[in-house]
Design an enzyme around this catalytic site. Structure first.
Site, PDB file in Angstrom:
ATOM      1  N   GLY A   9      48.216  28.789  -3.647  1.00 25.08           N
ATOM      2  CA  GLY A   9      47.453  29.302  -2.497  1.00 25.08           C
ATOM      3  C   GLY A   9      48.387  29.891  -1.468  1.00 25.08           C
ATOM      4  O   GLY A   9      49.102  29.148  -0.795  1.00 25.08           O
ATOM      5  N   MET A  56      48.896  29.073   5.657  1.00 24.45           N
ATOM      6  CA  MET A  56      49.497  27.731   5.610  1.00 24.45           C
ATOM      7  C   MET A  56      50.380  27.559   4.364  1.00 24.45           C
ATOM      8  O   MET A  56      51.473  27.003   4.442  1.00 24.45           O
ATOM      9  CB  MET A  56      48.407  26.653   5.640  1.00 24.45           C
ATOM     10  CG  MET A  56      47.634  26.594   6.921  1.00 24.45           C
ATOM     11  SD  MET A  56      48.654  26.124   8.327  1.00 24.45           S
ATOM     12  CE  MET A  56      48.710  24.350   8.124  1.00 24.45           C
ATOM     13  N   GLY A  57      49.896  28.042   3.222  1.00 22.26           N
ATOM     14  CA  GLY A  57      50.670  27.922   1.983  1.00 22.26           C
ATOM     15  C   GLY A  57      52.002  28.650   2.104  1.00 22.26           C
ATOM     16  O   GLY A  57      53.059  28.128   1.735  1.00 22.26           O
ATOM     17  N   ASN A  90      49.592  32.274  -6.679  1.00 19.06           N
ATOM     18  CA  ASN A  90      48.303  32.648  -6.098  1.00 19.06           C
ATOM     19  C   ASN A  90      47.483  33.284  -7.212  1.00 19.06           C
ATOM     20  O   ASN A  90      48.028  34.005  -8.059  1.00 19.06           O
ATOM     21  CB  ASN A  90      48.492  33.657  -4.964  1.00 19.06           C
ATOM     22  CG  ASN A  90      47.254  33.793  -4.114  1.00 19.06           C
ATOM     23  OD1 ASN A  90      47.042  33.013  -3.188  1.00 19.06           O
ATOM     24  ND2 ASN A  90      46.406  34.758  -4.434  1.00 19.06           N
ATOM     25  N   ARG A  91      46.189  33.019  -7.228  1.00 22.69           N
ATOM     26  CA  ARG A  91      45.355  33.607  -8.284  1.00 22.69           C
ATOM     27  C   ARG A  91      45.436  35.138  -8.233  1.00 22.69           C
ATOM     28  O   ARG A  91      45.727  35.710  -7.176  1.00 22.69           O
ATOM     29  CB  ARG A  91      43.912  33.134  -8.135  1.00 22.69           C
ATOM     30  CG  ARG A  91      43.281  33.656  -6.886  1.00 22.69           C
ATOM     31  CD  ARG A  91      41.890  33.167  -6.705  1.00 22.69           C
ATOM     32  NE  ARG A  91      41.359  33.762  -5.482  1.00 22.69           N
ATOM     33  CZ  ARG A  91      40.104  33.694  -5.107  1.00 22.69           C
ATOM     34  NH1 ARG A  91      39.247  33.022  -5.835  1.00 22.69           N
ATOM     35  NH2 ARG A  91      39.700  34.258  -3.995  1.00 22.69           N
ATOM     36  N   ALA A 113      38.788  24.316   1.212  1.00 20.36           N
ATOM     37  CA  ALA A 113      38.110  23.079   0.786  1.00 20.36           C
ATOM     38  C   ALA A 113      36.849  23.427   0.008  1.00 20.36           C
ATOM     39  O   ALA A 113      36.337  24.544   0.091  1.00 20.36           O
ATOM     40  CB  ALA A 113      37.743  22.280   2.030  1.00 20.36           C
ATOM     41  N   SER A 140      48.715  19.161   9.747  1.00 22.85           N
ATOM     42  CA  SER A 140      48.343  19.734  11.040  1.00 22.85           C
ATOM     43  C   SER A 140      49.501  20.470  11.683  1.00 22.85           C
ATOM     44  O   SER A 140      50.661  20.129  11.481  1.00 22.85           O
ATOM     45  CB  SER A 140      47.854  18.650  11.997  1.00 22.85           C
ATOM     46  OG  SER A 140      47.571  19.252  13.250  1.00 22.85           O
ATOM     47  N   LYS A 177      42.873  13.228   8.910  1.00 21.09           N
ATOM     48  CA  LYS A 177      42.936  14.616   9.408  1.00 21.09           C
ATOM     49  C   LYS A 177      41.599  15.028  10.031  1.00 21.09           C
ATOM     50  O   LYS A 177      41.554  15.734  11.034  1.00 21.09           O
ATOM     51  CB  LYS A 177      43.322  15.569   8.275  1.00 21.09           C
ATOM     52  CG  LYS A 177      43.344  17.036   8.699  1.00 21.09           C
ATOM     53  CD  LYS A 177      44.414  17.293   9.729  1.00 21.09           C
ATOM     54  CE  LYS A 177      44.342  18.560  10.532  1.00 21.09           C
ATOM     55  NZ  LYS A 177      43.758  19.739  10.054  1.00 21.09           N
ATOM     56  N   HIS A 214      41.555  13.560  13.349  1.00 23.43           N
ATOM     57  CA  HIS A 214      42.468  14.373  14.166  1.00 23.43           C
ATOM     58  C   HIS A 214      41.720  15.596  14.702  1.00 23.43           C
ATOM     59  O   HIS A 214      41.775  15.919  15.883  1.00 23.43           O
ATOM     60  CB  HIS A 214      43.659  14.813  13.312  1.00 23.43           C
ATOM     61  CG  HIS A 214      44.497  15.900  13.919  1.00 23.43           C
ATOM     62  ND1 HIS A 214      44.097  17.226  13.951  1.00 23.43           N
ATOM     63  CD2 HIS A 214      45.700  15.874  14.547  1.00 23.43           C
ATOM     64  CE1 HIS A 214      45.006  17.949  14.567  1.00 23.43           C
ATOM     65  NE2 HIS A 214      46.000  17.153  14.934  1.00 23.43           N
ATOM     66  N   ASN A 215      40.980  16.247  13.803  1.00 17.72           N
ATOM     67  CA  ASN A 215      40.276  17.454  14.226  1.00 17.72           C
ATOM     68  C   ASN A 215      39.162  17.159  15.215  1.00 17.72           C
ATOM     69  O   ASN A 215      38.884  17.954  16.107  1.00 17.72           O
ATOM     70  CB  ASN A 215      39.714  18.193  13.008  1.00 17.72           C
ATOM     71  CG  ASN A 215      40.790  19.004  12.318  1.00 17.72           C
ATOM     72  OD1 ASN A 215      41.966  18.675  12.430  1.00 17.72           O
ATOM     73  ND2 ASN A 215      40.404  20.036  11.612  1.00 17.72           N
ATOM     74  N   GLU A 230      40.768  16.851  18.356  1.00 17.02           N
ATOM     75  CA  GLU A 230      41.133  18.237  18.722  1.00 17.02           C
ATOM     76  C   GLU A 230      39.929  18.957  19.364  1.00 17.02           C
ATOM     77  O   GLU A 230      40.063  19.592  20.414  1.00 17.02           O
ATOM     78  CB  GLU A 230      41.586  18.951  17.448  1.00 17.02           C
ATOM     79  CG  GLU A 230      41.890  20.432  17.571  1.00 17.02           C
ATOM     80  CD  GLU A 230      42.214  21.046  16.192  1.00 17.02           C
ATOM     81  OE1 GLU A 230      43.167  20.584  15.538  1.00 17.02           O
ATOM     82  OE2 GLU A 230      41.495  21.973  15.766  1.00 17.02           O
ATOM     83  N   ARG A 261       9.607  -1.036  20.957  1.00 13.65           N
ATOM     84  CA  ARG A 261       9.565  -1.112  19.486  1.00 13.65           C
ATOM     85  C   ARG A 261       8.627  -2.234  19.038  1.00 13.65           C
ATOM     86  O   ARG A 261       7.869  -2.116  18.079  1.00 13.65           O
ATOM     87  CB  ARG A 261      10.971  -1.367  18.931  1.00 13.65           C
ATOM     88  CG  ARG A 261      11.908  -0.169  19.083  1.00 13.65           C
ATOM     89  CD  ARG A 261      13.307  -0.508  18.609  1.00 13.65           C
ATOM     90  NE  ARG A 261      13.373  -0.662  17.171  1.00 13.65           N
ATOM     91  CZ  ARG A 261      13.790  -1.752  16.548  1.00 13.65           C
ATOM     92  NH1 ARG A 261      14.167  -2.806  17.252  1.00 13.65           N
ATOM     93  NH2 ARG A 261      13.816  -1.797  15.245  1.00 13.65           N
TER      94      ARG A 261
HETATM   95  C1  6PG Z   1      45.415  21.727  12.631  1.00 14.64           C
HETATM   96  C2  6PG Z   1      44.011  22.267  12.832  1.00 14.64           C
HETATM   97  C3  6PG Z   1      43.519  23.048  11.675  1.00 14.64           C
HETATM   98  C4  6PG Z   1      42.060  23.458  11.807  1.00 14.64           C
HETATM   99  C5  6PG Z   1      41.827  24.497  12.829  1.00 14.64           C
HETATM  100  C6  6PG Z   1      40.452  25.145  12.782  1.00 14.64           C
HETATM  101  O1  6PG Z   1      45.563  20.536  12.790  1.00 14.64           O
HETATM  102  O2  6PG Z   1      46.340  22.492  12.347  1.00 14.64           O
HETATM  103  O3  6PG Z   1      43.162  21.180  13.026  1.00 14.64           O
HETATM  104  O4  6PG Z   1      43.658  22.268  10.528  1.00 14.64           O
HETATM  105  O5  6PG Z   1      41.658  23.962  10.599  1.00 14.64           O
HETATM  106  O6  6PG Z   1      42.063  23.970  14.077  1.00 14.64           O
HETATM  107  O7  6PG Z   1      39.404  24.255  12.927  1.00 14.64           O
HETATM  108  P1  6PG Z   1      37.970  24.805  13.376  1.00 14.64           P
HETATM  109  O8  6PG Z   1      37.825  26.168  12.767  1.00 14.64           O
HETATM  110  O9  6PG Z   1      36.963  23.857  12.823  1.00 14.64           O
HETATM  111  O10 6PG Z   1      37.995  24.871  14.864  1.00 14.64           O
END
Ligand code: 6PG
Length: 644
Positions: free
Chosen positions: A170, A174-175, A193-194, A242, A294, A349, A352-353, A356, A607
C-alpha cells in the site's frame, strides 16, 4: 550495510563519504577521528605511524563496525592502505569496499589546498608506497565528479542489499512515509502496490525509482516477487484502507505465506474486525498484529506513535524494527509498546481518535468564542493560544491551530476560505457504538461527531440561519477575566475528554480481560501522535497511581475551581448563540458523575408507573425490586382530596 571508502590522503574519502551519507541517510564516520592521542601526536609531527601504532586503532574500528551494522549500517572513510589493515576491518561479512584512486599530481594539488589538517603533504609519498592494491571492491577514479561516484556506489549498494526484512503493501501517503522512515533507519525494505491498469500503474516500482538514494528500498509491482524478496519469517505491513480491502489482501497473500509469518495491519481497522482476523489467521498459523499508527504523514516519516497488539511472540520479533522508526518520549524511549491481545492495537487507536475528535472540537469552539464572542483577530487569538502553550497547556493540536490562525495565502487567512463542512472516516462512529456496547458514557465524543454531522448540512444551515436570523453576539465585560474563564474551561474540557477515552479503555479492558496498561498507553501517546500534549505527559504518572483522572486527588481542587469557569462560559456562549457541544457535554458528563442526588429517581418512577419496570427504595438496605400500583394510589389520593 557497511561501506568503507579507502584511499590515500587527498583522494576525497571524506567528501565522498559525507555526500554518500547525505544521500543514503547512513551515518558517516571518519576513521581518523578514532585515532588514539599518541597517534595524532605522531602524525602532526610528521612521523609516519608503524603497524604497531595502528593495531589498537584498527581493532577499535572493527568493534565499531560490528556495532554500526547492528544499528542499521554506516559509511566509514579510512585510508586502509594495506591488506592486513583491511582484513582487520572486515569485521562483518558484508562490506562494500570503495577504493578511491588518482594520479599523484591531483592528490598533491588537493593536499596543498588543505588547511587545518594535521597530515603534512610530505606524508603522501609514504602512503602511496604503502598502498596495496586490492583485487575486490569498487575502484573509482577521483577525476570523476563526487556526484557521479556517489551514484555508482549507491547502485552497487542497492544490488548488494540483502533480502528485505520488512515488506509494506500500500503506497498511500502513510505507506510511503513509513517505507522511507524504515529505509532511513537502516531497515532493508520492500514495497508493493497493486497494479490497476490506467489507475495505479507501477506505483511501488516508481516510488523506489524516485527514491533511488535509499539503497535499502526495493519496489515491486508483482505480489509473488515482493513476498519472495522477504526474509523468513516474512513480516508484511498492510497500509491499505480499512474494511474489505484488508480481507482481500489477506486472501491474496495467504498462498505465499508459511506458518510463523507475520502480518501487521497498520491502518485504522475496526478492532472487532481485527479480532476476527486475528482468530482466522491464527487458525492458519499466521501471526497477526493489528497496529494503530498515529502521527499523520509527518509522524509516519519522522517518527510515529505505534500501538501494536495481537500476537505477542511476533511483537518480540518486530520490536527491534518498530523501536527504530517510532517517535521517542522525553526519556528517549520509543513510543511503541505491546498494548494487548487480539484487536487491542486498533481499539487503542480508535480511542486515540475519539480523544482527537474531542480535542479538535473543543479547540474549534474555543477559537470561535475568541474570534466572534470576544471580537479578537486571528493573529490575536494565535497569540493567546501560544501564551497558553507557554503556560503549560501545550499540545500538538493547539500548536497547529495557532499556526492555522497565522498562515495566510495572498494576504488572506486560508482558514476563512475553507468550507465549514467537517469530514470523518469512521473511527468516531465506531467509538460511539463501542461505548454504547460497553455501557460507557461517552457524550463529549458523541457531541464531537454530532457537530461534524451537523456541519455537513451546509445548505440547510445557510437557509435556516436566515429564517432564524442567527448571528453570534459579542460578549460585553472584562476581556482579561473572560480569557481566564475560557482558559480554565478549556483545561477542564480536555481533562474530561481524556477521562472518557481512558474510561472506555478501562471498561473494554476489564470486559475482554485485556489487562491494558493505561500509564504505558499514555506514554506512547506523549510523542509522535496527534494527541501528544503536556497533559498526556502528566497522565503517564497519574495512571501509575489511579485508573481514573477525576479520582486523582491532587486534581480534585483544580477541577472544582475550573467547573465554575466552564459553567459560566457555557452560559455566556449559549446565550450569545454560540453552539458549544463538547464544552456543554463535558460539563454535563462531569456533573453526572459527581452528583449524589440525581434526577434518575424520576426516571425510575416513570418507568414503574407506565411499565411496572420496578425500582429500588433508597431506604431498603436489601435493595429489593419494588413495584407500586401508581393508579391505585392516585385513586386513593383523589378520593382523599374529594372527601376533604
Ligand atoms: C492519526 C489520525 C489519523 C486519522 C485522521 C483522520 O492519529 O494520525 O488519527 O489516523 O485517520 O485524523 O480521521 P478523520 O477523517 O476521521 O477525522
Amino acid at each position: 550495510m557497511i561501506c568503507i571508502v579507502t584511499g590515500v590522503s587527498g583522494s576525497g574519502k571524506t567528501t565522498i563519504g559525507t555526500l554518500l551519507s547525505k544521500k543514503t541517510h547512513l551515518p558517516f564516520f571518519d576513521a581518523d577521528d578514532f585515532h588514539p592521542g599518541t597517534n595524532v601526536e605522531k602524525m602532526s609531527q610528521g612521523i609516519p605511524l608503524t603497524d604497531h601504532d595502528r593495531m589498537p586503532w584498527l581493532q577499535h574500528l572493527a568493534n565499531k563496525i560490528q556495532d554500526w551494522e547492528k544499528s542499521g549500517g554506516a559509511i566509514l572513510a579510512c585510508s586502509a592502505l594495506k591488506e592486513t589493515y583491511r582484513q582487520i576491518l572486515h569485521a562483518v561479512p558484508d562490506i562494500l569496499w570503495v577504493h578511491l584512486q588518482g594520479e599523484r599530481p591531483i592528490l598533491e594539488e588537493r593536499l596543498k589546498k588543505r588547511q587545518n589538517h594535521y597530515m603534512p603533504p610530505g606524508l603522501l609519498n609514504s602512503q602511496i608506497d604503502a598502498w596495496e592494491q586490492p583485487d575486490y571492491g569498487l575502484h573509482l577514479d577521483i577525476k570523476d565528479t563526487p556526484e557521479s561516484m556517489v551514484n555508482i556506489i549507491i547502485e552497487k549498494l542497492r544490488l548488494k542489499s540483502p533480502n528485505s526484512h520488512i515488506g509494506i503493501i500500500g503506497m498511500g501517503v502513510m505507506g510511503k512515509s513509513l517505507a522511507l522512515n524504515m529505509a532511513e533507519n537502516g531497515i532493508p525494505i520492500a514495497v508493493y502496490n497493486r497494479f490497476v491498469v490506467g489507475k495505479e500503474e507501477h506505483i511501488a516500482t516508481g516510488f523506489a525509482a524516485t527514491n533511488k538514494h535509499f539503497p535499502l528500498l526495493k519496489g515491486f509491482d508483482e505480489l509473488a516477487l515482493f513476498v519472495q524478496n522477504l526474509e523468513s519469517p516474512k513480516k508484511i505491513l498492510l497500509m491499505i484502507p480499512a474494511g474489505e480491502a484488508i480481507d482481500h489482501q489477506i486472501g491474496d497473500l495467504l498462498p505465499f505465506l508459511q506458518k510463523g509469518d507475520i502480518l501487521i495491519d497498520g491502518g485504522n481497522s475496526f478492532f472487532e474486525d481485527s479480532s476476527k482476523r486475528y482468530d482466522y489467521l491464527a487458525s492458519k498459523g499466521i501471526h497477526f498484529l493489528p497496529m494503530g499508527v498515529s502521527g499523520g504523514e509527518e509522524g509516519a516519516r519522522k517518527g510515529p506513535s505505534l500501538m501494536p497488539g495481537g500476537n505477542a511472540e511476533a511483537y518480540e520479533l518486530l520490536f527491534p524494527y518498530l523501536q527504530k522508526i517510532a517517535a521517542k518520549d522525553k526519556n528517549g524511549k520509543a513510543c511503541v509498546t505491546y498494548v494487548g491481545p487480539q484487536g487491542a492495537g486498533h481499539f487503542i487507536k480508535m480511542v486515540h481518535n475519539s480523544i482527537e475528535y474531542g480535542e479538535m472540537q473543543v479547540i474549534a469552539e474555543t477559537v470561535h468564542l475568541l474570534r466572534y464572542g470576544m471580537k479578537l483577530s486571528a493573529v490575536e487569538v494565535a497569540k493567546i493560544l501560544r501564551n497558553w502553550i507557554a503556560e503549560g497547556l501545550s499540545s500538538y493540536l493547539l500548536e497547529i491551530t495557532a499556526d492555522i490562525l497565522e498562515i495566510q495565502e495572498n494576504e488572506e487567512l486560508i482558514l476563512d476560505k475553507i468550507l465549514d463542512k467537517a469530514g470523518q472516516k469512521g473511527t468516531g462512529n465506531w467509538s460511539i457504538s463501542t461505548a454504547l456496547k460497553y455501557n460507557t458514557p461517552y457524550s463529549p465524543l458523541f457531541e464531537a461527531v454530532t457537530a461534524r454531522q451537523l456541519s455537513a448540512n451546509k445548505e440547510e444551515r445557510t437557509q435556516l440561519s436566515k429564517e432564524y436570523s442567527h448571528r453570534f453576539r459579542a460578549f460585553a465585560g472584562d476581556k482579561v477575566l473572560l480569557l481566564d474563564h475560557l482558559k480554565n474551561a478549556f483545561r477542564l474540557v480536555r481533562i474530561i475528554n481524556h477521562e472518557t477515552g481512558f474510561d472506555l479503555m478501562h471498561k473494554v479492558s476489564s470486559s475482554l480481560h485485556w489487562n491494558l496498561n493505561f500509564s504505558e498507553i499514555a506514554r506512547i501517546w506523549t510523542n509522535g501522535c496527534i494527541i501528544r500534549s503536556k497533559l498526556m505527559e502528566d497522565l503517564v504518572a497519574i495512571f501509575q497511581e489511579n485508573p481514573s483522572i477525576i479520582h486523582h486527588k491532587p486534581l480534585v481542587g483544580k477541577i472544582k475551581e475550573w467547573k465554575s469557569d466552564l459553567a459560566y462560559l457555557i452560559g455566556l456562549g449559549l446565550s450569545h448563540d454560540f453552539a458549544l457541544p463538547v464544552m456543554s457535554a463535558s460539563l454535563n458528563y462531569l456533573l453526572g458523575r459527581i452528583i449524589e442526588a440525581s434526577s434518575a429517581n424520576m426516571i425510575q418512577a416513570q418507568r414503574d408507573y407506565f411499565g411496572a419496570h420496578t425500582y429500588i427504595r433508597n431506604d431498603d438496605p436489601k435493595g429489593l425490586a419494588k413495584h407500586t400500583d401508581w393508579l391505585l394510589l392516585k385513586e386513593k389520593h383523589q378520593n382523599k382530596d374529594n372527601a376533604l
